[in-house]
Design a protein around this motif. Structure first.
Motif, short mmCIF file in Angstrom:
data_model
loop_
_atom_site.label_atom_id
_atom_site.label_comp_id
_atom_site.label_asym_id
_atom_site.label_seq_id
_atom_site.Cartn_x
_atom_site.Cartn_y
_atom_site.Cartn_z
N LYS A 6 82.17 7.12 -41.56
CA LYS A 6 83.48 7.20 -42.22
C LYS A 6 84.56 6.66 -41.30
CE LYS A 6 82.65 10.74 -45.64
NZ LYS A 6 81.23 11.10 -45.50
N ALA A 7 84.41 6.86 -39.99
CA ALA A 7 85.41 6.34 -39.04
C ALA A 7 85.43 4.82 -39.11
CB ALA A 7 85.10 6.82 -37.63
N THR A 53 80.04 14.31 -33.86
CA THR A 53 80.89 14.16 -32.67
C THR A 53 82.24 13.54 -33.03
OG1 THR A 53 79.84 12.03 -32.27
CG2 THR A 53 78.96 13.92 -31.06
N LYS A 54 82.32 12.96 -34.23
CA LYS A 54 83.59 12.38 -34.68
C LYS A 54 83.97 12.99 -36.02
CE LYS A 54 82.91 7.79 -33.41
NZ LYS A 54 82.92 6.41 -33.82
N VAL A 55 85.27 13.25 -36.18
CA VAL A 55 85.75 13.86 -37.43
C VAL A 55 86.99 13.09 -37.91
CG1 VAL A 55 86.81 15.96 -38.38
CG2 VAL A 55 84.80 16.15 -36.89
N VAL A 56 87.00 12.80 -39.21
CA VAL A 56 88.14 12.12 -39.83
C VAL A 56 88.97 13.18 -40.55
CG1 VAL A 56 88.83 10.43 -41.58
CG2 VAL A 56 86.81 9.99 -40.16
N ILE A 57 90.29 13.16 -40.30
CA ILE A 57 91.18 14.07 -41.04
C ILE A 57 92.11 13.20 -41.86
CG2 ILE A 57 92.90 15.91 -40.88
CD1 ILE A 57 91.61 16.78 -38.31
N GLU A 58 92.17 13.46 -43.19
CA GLU A 58 92.97 12.55 -44.00
C GLU A 58 93.84 13.23 -45.04
OE1 GLU A 58 90.05 9.78 -45.63
OE2 GLU A 58 90.08 10.87 -47.52
#
Ligand code: AMP
Ligand code: GLY
Length: 426
Positions: A103-104, A174-179
């Protein structure tokens, strides 16, 4: 022709059904398939993650075309492996599939190329993400970066929920998308792409929540319909002009040329269409209402994509009727549920030429059809308009039963409520 379809759900049954409908002489294999697929194809007991075994099978059985259903083998590079071995395969390479699998990557890609999407930030540190959430307007959406089998997206309606979502997401990724939370109406638009040329399919509407009125947890999809009567040609054209064609061109320009089906999950907002997510494959259950409307041969289109001659291939025609699919699931899904329940009525329900029953989680045990998954069957009704397609689907659903069967009773209901009956405008 020998064709291998990879996958085991309703999507793969719909693909296999369409291929056999177009050419009953086809030698069709499906790995690993399910009970219903086994009625029309030879089942190959290789899991979708065993890409090396799938390649060996395709080489040994001289498979002319392989069609990849789910995203997992795409993320493992199955297309790259088949291409390296000189075998035709329909689907994007591992790098092209990152439009779904990261997603990143997808968000950064959209911003680089001016493709409209929700505002967002990517975090690799939980503390920074929590700080960001504190300062952001609510609702807000938290997404784990990688594939999470539909469990990676949390729409948060208060700050406490957002904090919990950030922690939960960092526990699986390890990676998170905030939208930003988008307001509007959702639609799914899929397109065939051969690296360059983009040919859209009819727009479809998924019903993701498990209960009526969009209540309860998200699922893989409890029903769908196509086309969407209140979204005309202009919506599809806007999606092509601002999203699908720019995405195909930009992927090619970045050395990730995309061949296969690109699925855009879109929100029609007051400021136009915005991308919620891209998928690198046919949507399920959307494909189950789109393929019955395809008046042309599926294998011919797929071959034109793989051979990069979609622009010259003028044979893609769509039937003007409507299709509605209602998913029959095991009670408890998407959480825990029981399997092994005897299913009755499928043959009776399938008698009408306006009905297709696709299998998702079924198996044959001693000659009897039993449940073997969360989503068990998908019942498609066809009709000259959405209302008649819906009636046809629910009539067929009423013939089928198994213990603990659950289904939504409101598939396509919102769209039909929007439609102004003719006599009012008379
Ligand atoms: P996905 O797994 O990406 O398909 O997301 C699941 C569902 O969450 C979508 O179908 C939307 O209903 C919702 N969703 C995801 N992102 C957003 C967003 N930015 N704004 C509003 N709803 C969203
Ligand atoms: N129906 C949504 C998906 O296939 O991801």
């Amino acid at each position: 022709m020998r064709v291998l379809v990879i996958g085991s759900g309703g999507r793969e049954h719909a693909i296999c059904w369409k291929l056999m409908q177009d050419d009953p002489e086809l030698e069709l294999f499906c790995a690993p398939g399910n009970g219903g697929i086994g009625e029309i194809a030879t089942l190959v007991p290789i899991p979708v993650t065993e890409t090396q075994q799938l390649l060996s099978f395709a080489l040994e059985h001289k498979i002319d075309m392989t069609i990849v259903g789910p995203e997992l083998p795409l993320s493992l590079g199955i297309v790259d492996m088949f291409q390296d071995a000189g075998l035709p395969i329909f689907g994007p390479t591992r790098l092209a599939a990152e439009i779904e699998t990261s997603k990143a990557f997808a968000k950064d890609f959209m911003v680089r190329h001016g493709i409209p999407t929700a505002d967002y930030q990517v975090f690799s540190d939980a503390a920074a993400a929590l700080e960001f959430v504190e300062a952001s307007p609510i609702p807000i959406v938290v997404k784990a970066d990688g594939l999470a089998a539909g469990k990676g997206v949390i729409v948060c309606h208060n700050r406490r929920q957002a904090e919990d979502a950030v922690k939960a997401s960092f526990s699986i990724d390890t990676k998170v998308v905030i939208e930003e939370f988008l307001v509007g109406e959702e639609l799914s638009l899929m397109a065939f792409i051969d690296g360059k040329t983009v040919v859209p399919m009819p727009a479809a509407k998924d019903h993701k929540r498990v209960y009526d009125n969009d209540k309860g947890p998200n699922t893989g999809g409890m029903g769908a319909y196509a086309p969407i009567p209140h979204m005309g040609e202009e919506v599809v054209q806007e999606a092509l002009d601002t999203i699908l064609v720019p995405a195909a061109n930009a992927l090619a320009a970045e050395g990730r040329s995309f061949t296969g089906v690109l699925y855009a999950g879109l929100m029609l907002t007051d400021n136009g269409l915005k991308v919620i997510e891209f998928n690198a494959r046919f949507g399920d259950p959307e494909v189950q209402v789109v393929l019955p409307l395809l008046d042309s041969g599926l294998l011919a289109i797929i071959t034109a994509c793989v051979e990069q001659r979609l622009a010259a291939y003028a044979g893609i025609k769509w039937d003007q009727s409507s299709a509605v699919v209602v998913v029959l699931s095991s009670r408890g899904y998407p959480g825990k549920y029981q399997t092994g329940k005897l299913i009755s009525g499928v043959v009776k329900a399938s008698r009408s030429s306006e009905v297709r029953v696709f299998h998702a989680g079924t198996a044959y045990h001693g000659g009897r059809l039993i449940t073997a998954g969360g989503r068990v069957l998908a019942v498609v009704g066809l009709g000259p308009d959405l209302k008649q397609a819906q009636m046809c689907a629910y009539r067929a659903v009423s013939e089928i039963s198994f213990e603990n069967m659950h289904f939504r009773r409101d598939i396509a209901a919102k769209a039909l409520a929007k439609t102004v009956p003719n006599h009012i405008s008379d």
